[in-house]
Design an enzyme around this catalytic site. Structure first.
Site, PDB file in Angstrom:
ATOM      1  N   GLY A 269     -35.437  18.227  72.752  1.00 36.45           N
ATOM      2  CA  GLY A 269     -34.669  18.006  71.565  1.00 36.45           C
ATOM      3  C   GLY A 269     -34.974  16.545  70.780  1.00 36.45           C
TER       4      GLY A 269
ATOM      5  N   TRP B 232     -38.607  16.576  69.765  1.00 31.54           N
ATOM      6  CA  TRP B 232     -38.704  17.442  68.520  1.00 31.54           C
ATOM      7  C   TRP B 232     -38.505  16.468  67.275  1.00 31.54           C
ATOM      8  CZ3 TRP B 232     -35.331  18.239  64.370  1.00 31.54           C
ATOM      9  CH2 TRP B 232     -35.588  19.251  63.709  1.00 31.54           C
ATOM     10  N   HIS B 233     -37.567  15.599  67.670  1.00 34.45           N
ATOM     11  CA  HIS B 233     -37.479  14.725  66.102  1.00 34.45           C
ATOM     12  C   HIS B 233     -38.533  13.711  65.994  1.00 34.45           C
ATOM     13  CE1 HIS B 233     -33.261  15.799  66.958  1.00 34.45           C
ATOM     14  NE2 HIS B 233     -32.765  15.405  65.558  1.00 34.45           N
ATOM     15  N   GLY B 234     -39.208  13.355  66.960  1.00 31.22           N
ATOM     16  CA  GLY B 234     -40.116  12.512  66.680  1.00 31.22           C
ATOM     17  C   GLY B 234     -41.300  12.108  67.783  1.00 31.22           C
TER      18      GLY B 234
ATOM     19  N   PHE C 231     -38.967  13.965  60.457  1.00 34.23           N
ATOM     20  CA  PHE C 231     -39.135  14.906  61.840  1.00 34.23           C
ATOM     21  C   PHE C 231     -40.002  16.117  61.437  1.00 34.23           C
ATOM     22  CE2 PHE C 231     -34.710  12.660  62.105  1.00 34.23           C
ATOM     23  CZ  PHE C 231     -35.430  11.555  62.574  1.00 34.23           C
TER      24      PHE C 231
END
Lengths: 469, 331
Positions: free
Chosen positions: A325, A328-330, A469
């Site tokens: 997770g 996933w943001h960066g 993102f």
């Protein structure tokens, strides 16, 4: 195209006007797709190719899963999911891969690092995945009444609308296929819930334009090396301000998306539910970015076995989900650290919950809320300072500069702009103590004031934090 | 509910508009961007009849308003360049007598977002009609100002004579060594930046813009004075600054235009290498004011021009004495 730009307002106004015209009744999804393509390609027309590619891949594979040979359904679904993940990995993680695994000056490494990150890719690839997984899960197929007995063309239009629907394409909420696709049908002006849309839009724009856009000019000083000259109180205030800013920015965006979608007859899921009153980390993740956390739970945590395979495996699953997770943001290791920090907090909390029984009273509750909020706020530093060394330096400065002085030019505006968010959360906590008639009476005055503040006190326009993102 | 909300908003807005139209405030901006917008809007909507206008970057923002000549407006913007001010003068079609152009950041172009925000047709007209929409009249800006105005008074009332613990000017002085680290860090960055001349294409681009403004002001009968803000001596003779001077002298021939430079920057002290500190800023402002007054009283350009070429090598050790020496010599 920003939600707070004149172009966006014009796009919504024109689309809305045409959308409900009687001759368009049967072409409403096509009109929305067209509006979505204009919205998505406004600044970078080339990106439309990528979006079209994603739509084609997901349409073909999900159609095959849905209507192809039963024997190959799993293979089709897996192929589609892999294609989505590969697209995401190529565009999002190539620069990190190039930077981490190739020496400086290497041509392959350089090529990988130069690959641009298309806006919204993390969101629309997830939509593709939900479409494929939902198509594969047989119990969900029954819900796709809209798709039954329809042509491939009709199916393609619905899929294209689901993936490209402009209020949510750039930063969610990540709507599930089984929630959205059944909503695709002819919409009528009389069915619009005007109050719901109006409230979502006013509150959303207030959070974004008045709170987040003004706070960003104060939290700017968190950047390296400026934070080094500030005292502990100022640093804490800035960190607090950044927590409020990131909430206002993203919750504001989500509310605007919900409001605009409502104008076109679609209900998007709530994405935030007063996250900063959470008493535990598990509660926080049921209140913050709800659409992502339910996506991760439904499509990753449960398939990994969730909490059904013993305690150790549960802790490992939590860590896997949160680290992924975070990624996933960066595409930076700091996001993985952020995910790890949250995964560790969830695992430790789960471990302690079984061992220690904490008494329940107001003081303990307040302490728990403060602890969760503080931990979450410190973790946000990894979003603001992607270089991990700078995070460490920030925390070291915070410890070294403890004294009673502070920079009022920074602290005062943060206090002023954070105040409405604190009140917003407090009112939610006190919701059962105030009478409904009293609230109804005050509602127009409150929304009137918010609208007045949007008109007179908006900050300088800035892209939404989650766009990166 | 929607109708009621809109009625309430309209009432609030009209009432507030009446309030800010009736009472003029001198506000405390919350941050640099807001300060820039307030500076620009004050000029655009209220003060574009000033006879002397200074355009520059954050370096010139440090000039002390109270020490500048009367009828002078400082249209300088933090983080931006002199071109922002020049664009505003042109777009408002104003007619000052003299424009002073700071040259230090002349290779930086005008900020497009800033200009678009100021002159977007609908917004521009609305702000003109409704002062409540102007940046300085933001309710939080007024609240901020009220707190800054009342806080020292309340503090003195509560605890008379106690030392102020609230540091209300920029970076706090809680840890001077950390402040020095930043200063050194910033200076190192600036030294690296200043060690390279700009790319030829940038020089050409900026040259075209300067020529455009030279001709525009000439046509309008507006005089131009160019000046270089004193900076750290390690930067003053850098390749970048040499390129700046060459460009200015190419576009504005020294025999026709006044270009003020402080030859010995060691007399001035800065906060970070380029921004004058609280001691030097008033001194340089007074010096600049004196030059403007002399220029207006008819001193020849040739005499003023000597300032940039023949400053005497005095042995004084302070900026104040240095400026006084220049002025005495000039007499």
């Amino acid at each position: 195209m920003l939600f707070n730009s004149y172009q966006f307002i014009a796009l919504v106004a024109v689309s809305f006007f045409i959308y409900y015209l009687p001759p368009i009744k049967n072409r409403q999804p096509v009109l929305l797709i067209l509006a979505s393509f204009i919205f998505y390609s406004a600044n970078h027309p080339k990106l439309l190719l990528l979006l079209t590619f994603s739509i084609i891949i997901n349409t073909i594979t999900s159609y095959l899963v849905f209507s192809g040979s039963f024997k190959y359904r799993k293979a089709y679904a897996a192929t589609g999911v892999c294609l989505n993940l590969l697209t995401l990995a190529f565009f999002k993680y190539s620069p990190l891969f190039g930077k981490s695994f190739f020496p400086q000056g290497n041509s392959v490494g350089h090529f990988l690092m130069m690959i641009p990150l298309p806006i919204g890719i993390s969101f629309f690839t997830f939509l593709g995945i939900t479409l494929l997984v939902d198509s594969f899960r047989s119990d969900r197929i029954a819900e796709y009444k809209v798709l039954n007995n329809k042509s491939i063309m009709h199916y393609s239009i619905n899929t294209a609308l689901f993936i490209s629907f402009f209020p949510q394409i750039l930063a969610g909420p990540i709507v599930k296929a089984h929630d959205f696709i059944p909503q695709i049908k002819t919409k009528y002006l009389k069915d619009i819930d005007w109050d719901h849309c109006f409230k979502a839009l006013v509150l959303g724009y207030f959070l974004k334009m008045v709170i987040a856009d003004n706070l960003k000019d104060m939290t700017f000083w968190i950047a390296y090396p400026y934070f080094q000259g500030q005292t502990a109180i100022t640093l804490i205030a800035m960190l607090f301000g950044y927590s409020i800013q990131i909430f206002s920015d993203f919750a504001g965006y989500s509310l605007i998306a919900i409001g605009v979608a409502g104008l076109f007859g679609y209900r998007l899921p709530e994405n935030f539910n007063f996250p900063y009153i959470s008493q535990s980390f598990s509660e926080f993740w049921t209140r913050w970015h709800i659409s992502l956390s339910t996506f991760l739970k439904e499509y990753l945590y449960f398939p990994l076995g969730g909490n059904q395979k013993g305690k150790k495996r549960t802790y490992i699953n939590l860590m896997i989900v949160m680290v992924l997770g975070g990624f996933w943001h960066g595409a930076a290791w700091s996001y993985a650290v952020w995910g790890f920090a949250h995964g560790a907090a969830l695992a430790v909390e789960r471990f302690l919950r079984d061992k220690i029984k904490v008494p329940r009273n107001n003081v303990i509750t307040a302490l728990k809320v403060a602890m969760v909020f503080s931990y979450v706020s410190v973790a946000w530093l990894l979003f603001k300072l992607p270089d991990f060394n700078h995070v460490v330096s920030f925390l070291a400065t915070l410890v070294n500069n403890i004294n009673t002085s502070f920079n009022l030019h920074i602290v005062l505006p943060i206090a002023i702009y954070s105040f409405p968010i604190v009140v917003y959360h407090l009112l939610y906590l006190l919701r059962n103590r105030t009478s409904i008639s009293y609230k109804k009476l005050l509602e127009p005055a409150v929304y009137g004031f918010l609208l007045f503040m949007i008109i007179t006190n908006s900050g300088s326009s800035n892209a939404f934090i989650y766009f990166q993102f | 509910m929607i109708k009621k909300t809109i009625y309430i908003t309209t009432l609030l807005f009209l009432g507030y508009n009446l309030f800010v139209s009736a009472i003029k405030f001198s506000v405390t901006p919350g941050h640099q961007w807001q300060d820039n917008i307030i500076t620009a809007e004050n000029y655009i909507y209220e003060q574009n009849d000033k006879k002397i206008v200074i355009v520059g970057s954050s370096l010139s923002v440090r000039l002390v308003d109270d020490l500048l000549p009367k009828n002078c407006y400082n249209l300088s913007f933090g983080g931006q360049s002199a071109f922002d001010g020049l664009d505003i003068i042109k777009k408002t079609d104003s007619q000052p007598g003299i424009v002073l152009i700071e040259t230090n950041e002349i290779f930086r172009s005008a900020a497009e977002d800033f200009q678009n925000g100021l002159f977007m047709p609908i917004r521009y007209t609305l702000k003109k009609i409704f002062p409540a929409l102007q940046e300085k009249n933001q309710p939080v800006c007024l609240l901020n100002t009220a707190v800054f105005w009342s806080l020292p008074k309340i503090k003195d009332l509560l605890v008379p004579g106690t030392e102020k613990k609230i540091i209300a000017n920029g970076n706090s002085k809680a840890n001077p060594s950390v402040g020095n680290d930043i200063k050194k860090f910033m200076l190192d960055i600036l030294i690296a930046d200043h060690s390279k001349p700009p790319h030829d294409s940038i020089v050409e681009e900026q040259k075209k813009k300067l020529i455009h403004y030279k001709e525009y002001f000439k046509e309008k009968g507006i005089e131009i004075i160019l000046y270089e803000m004193p900076i750290d001596e390690k930067l003053a003779n850098s390749k970048l600054m040499e390129s700046v001077r060459k460009l200015i002298c190419d576009v504005f021939p020294p025999n026709q235009y006044v270009f003020l430079q402080i030859q010995d920057c060691s007399k001035f002290s800065t906060e970070d290498g380029i921004h004058l500190d609280q001691t030097s800023a008033p001194i340089y402002t007074s010096f600049l004011t004196d030059i403007i007054n002399r220029y207006r009283s008819g001193t020849t350009k040739k005499s003023l021009q000597k300032l940039c070429t023949e400053i005497p090598n005095d042995n004084k050790n302070s900026a104040l004495q240095h400026c006084q020496t220049i002025l005495q010599w000039f007499k």
